[in-house]
Motif scaffolding. Structure first.
Motif, short mmCIF file in Angstrom:
data_model
loop_
_atom_site.label_atom_id
_atom_site.label_comp_id
_atom_site.label_asym_id
_atom_site.label_seq_id
_atom_site.Cartn_x
_atom_site.Cartn_y
_atom_site.Cartn_z
N THR A 355 3.66 1.87 -3.93
CA THR A 355 4.12 1.41 -2.96
C THR A 355 4.17 -0.33 -3.22
O THR A 355 2.95 -0.85 -2.75
N LEU A 356 4.84 -0.81 -3.39
CA LEU A 356 5.20 -2.03 -3.32
C LEU A 356 6.62 -2.88 -3.15
O LEU A 356 7.59 -2.44 -4.23
N GLY A 357 6.04 -4.21 -2.15
CA GLY A 357 8.31 -4.43 -1.58
C GLY A 357 8.30 -5.77 -2.27
O GLY A 357 7.54 -6.30 -3.36
N LYS A 358 9.50 -5.71 -2.53
CA LYS A 358 9.99 -6.66 -3.43
C LYS A 358 9.19 -8.92 -3.08
O LYS A 358 9.73 -8.85 -1.83
N GLY A 359 8.93 -8.63 -4.25
CA GLY A 359 8.40 -10.87 -4.17
C GLY A 359 6.92 -9.94 -4.26
O GLY A 359 5.72 -10.87 -3.39
N GLN A 360 6.10 -8.27 -3.91
CA GLN A 360 5.01 -8.64 -3.55
C GLN A 360 4.58 -8.24 -5.67
O GLN A 360 5.05 -8.05 -6.11
N ARG A 361 3.37 -9.05 -5.25
CA ARG A 361 2.27 -8.59 -6.56
C ARG A 361 1.46 -7.38 -5.66
O ARG A 361 0.56 -7.51 -4.99
N MET A 362 0.39 -6.69 -7.12
CA MET A 362 -0.33 -5.46 -6.97
C MET A 362 -1.19 -5.48 -8.45
O MET A 362 -0.87 -5.88 -8.56
#
Length: 588
Positions: A355-362
């Motif tokens: 689960t990762l939103g647009k603009g996010q990093r993981m």
């Protein structure tokens, strides 16, 4: 002649701004969820959207999400047995979006028919009066299009600055700017449906004469730039030949929200022939600006493309130099991985429930495995230009070249033997021992069963002395196309002295410009294929950066090449070892 008669199904990609059959705006539409994504290190991702989507009154699925795929990779589909996909249309259409009213005029528009107390400006003591909001006049899309040029495209409704109020004296037209405040005597609405022009994707479904359902199972497949994964290694050595290698990934997402998707992280990058060409289904709109992690022209992109992601070993000093690259300075180990994996075999790590939103990093771990390693000491000495070339260089370049070539250093590395089932991919690698940081190196690609070297530091306790001397000149040693050429004979020596407490093995490589004649101490002699083997020039091209400082004569390559001598020697503490060799080159 046999004739084949069948049903011809077209995927119609309607480009530009299309005139709709009806100007009734769509309500804001649901977006098809991402189910699976395959991510490559160069920033491309193969996206799979699928799910049960609501159907409009015409039996079609309309989405307000329009991808920007690589041409030839956009493949919509219907997995609903009751509805076949007949066409796909991309168009710019009007959509109604519920927005919270933030201004007085928006509150008035949202509450047509409401009973209010209105206070107007312009009098010393304004008196509120009762009224009913009747309407805010507007020019519809149809009216605006009728007054404009044919096929000029769909228009947004144009709202008036006047509100019509029903009062005890009749219907009153009041300019919005003349209304000081409005008091609602009953309930009121705070949300206003507003028209917006959006790029819509319409999946036109053929229900084959059956009942049109409220939902349909449909999906999209496409390749688009905007998601990248960056591998990183941590290598913990025990000093006894065992290394614990941990692989983690940084995932950068700038395409769409990912909710509980399956992500496939790929080592290696396939050949995407048309990756620089957008599919027309994207309506050729300006691509949304991605961050510097994805822009090819960025400094980080430059550094990672040309240094971190090369598949040949590259000494770190050479990475720092960049003489032939416009003086950009130190390599920025940024996340650009373009053209990185062309020599890597494809291997996939599958990570579920991402689960990762647009603009996010993981950042997340991928795997951990134990490999064998050994300490390796290497000395690489590149070739220098002939004395005739030195004389043609200015003083500054002579000094730069001298400092570059006359101070060779032995490098301490660890050689990892990849006995795991996974390939080792090109990536930054942190090297530790006993919880102490030793170095950060560059892991280069190694398939399962292969090995790769990670540099730790300069081995300053192994001294190197190099000397090269001209021994003689033979005039008219050879003739070519009627011209006489002389031969210059040279002799060189490399002296290694170890000041370590234990014996060490050193791998020595010496390149010379010309033709190798002999090498002592069981040195192995070979001539380099300058068109295929670029290891002698640090893997960046067929010749070192200083090669372009001189206009080489046309006959040079007829007589001269690049020779390589390699030794593997064992050094006893404080006992010098001399490695001798001879070579020649031709000049006129």
């Amino acid at each position: 002649m046999t004739r084949f008669i069948g049903t011809l199904v077209f995927l119609v990609f309607s480009l530009g701004v299309l005139r709709a059959e009806s100007h009734t705006p769509y309500k804001a539409l649901a977006r098809m969820p991402v189910k699976e994504v395959t991510v490559f290190k160069d920033g491309h991702a193969f996206m799979l959207h699928s799910g049960r989507m609501p159907v409009d009154d015409k039996g079609n699925v309309v989405m307000d999400y329009l991808p920007n795929p690589v041409i030839g990779t956009f493949w919509p589909f219907s997995s609903d047995s009751r509805a076949a996909l007949s066409s796909v249309t991309a168009s710019r259409r009007t959509v109604l979006v519920d927005r919270t009213a933030l201004q007085l005029r928006e509150l008035i528009e949202a509450n047509i028919g409401a009973e209010v107390l209105v206070t107007e400006t312009g009098t010393p003591a304004p008196t509120p009066y009762r009224a009913t909001i009747i309407d805010v006049p507007a020019q519809s899309s149809d009216e605006l299009e009728a007054a404009d040029e044919p096929y000029s495209g769909e228009k947004l409704t144009r709202k008036s600055d006047i509100v019509l109020l029903k009062t005890s004296g009749g219907v009153k037209a009041v300019h919005m700017d003349h209304i000081q405040d409005v008091s609602f005597t009953g309930s009121y609405k705070k949300v206003l449906p507003r028209e917006e022009l959006r790029n819509l994707l319409t999946l036109q479904l053929d229900w084959a004469g059956g009942t049109v359902q409220k939902e349909a199972n449909v999906g999209l497949l496409y390749l688009q730039r905007g998601i990248r994964w960056i591998p990183q290694y941590k290598v913990v050595i025990d000093g006894k030949g065992q290394a614990l290698v941990t692989l983690q990934a940084t995932l950068i997402n700038e395409i769409a929200d990912l909710q509980d998707v399956t992500a496939h992280l790929v080592i290696g990058v396939p050949n995407f022939v048309f990756k620089s060409t957008n599919d027309p289904i994207s309506l050729q709109q300006a691509v949304a600006q991605l961050s510097s992690h994805f822009r090819q022209e960025s400094e980080t992109g430059y550094g990672f493309s040309n240094a971190l992601m090369t598949q040949q070993a590259m000494p770190m000093d050479d990475m720092r130099r960049r003489d032939g690259d416009g003086g950009r300075g130190p390599v920025d180990l940024g996340p650009e991985v373009a053209e990185s994996g062309k020599n890597e075999d494809l291997y996939v790590f599958t990570i579920k429930h991402v689960t990762l939103g647009k603009g996010q990093r993981m950042v997340f771990p991928i795997g951990e495995f134990t490999l064998k390693y050994k300490d390796v000491y290497t000395l690489d000495i590149p070739f220098a230009p002939p004395m005739e070339v030195w004389r043609n260089l200015d003083g500054g370049r002579q000094g730069e070249l001298a400092s570059l070539l006359n101070a060779p250093k032995v490098r301490h590395k660890i050689r990892l033997f990849n006995t795991s089932e996974y390939p080792l991919t090109t990536a930054p690698a942190l090297i530790l021992r006993d919880s102490r940081l030793l170095a950060q190196g560059l892991m280069t690609y190694a398939a399962a069963g292969d090995n790769t070297d990670l540099e730790i530091t300069m081995a300053l306790d192994i001294r190197v002395k190099k000397s090269d001397n001209e021994t003689r000149r033979v005039p008219n040693a050879s003739t070519f196309q009627g011209d006489q050429y002389g031969r210059v004979d040279l002799a060189g020596s490399i002296t290694l002295t170890s000041y370590r407490d234990d014996a060490v093995e050193v791998e020595v490589t010496r390149h010379v410009l010309g033709n190798v004649e002999s090498a002592g101490n069981k040195g192995r002699i070979e001539m380099v294929n300058v068109f295929e083997d670029v290891s002698y020039s640090s893997g960046r091209g067929p010749m070192p950066a200083w090669w372009g400082w001189f206009s080489w004569p046309w006959w040079w390559h007829h007589f001269n090449g690049v020779g390589r001598i390699t030794w593997t020697v064992s050094l006893t503490p404080q006992k010098p070892m001399e490695l001798g060799y001879t070579w020649n080159y031709f000049w006129r």
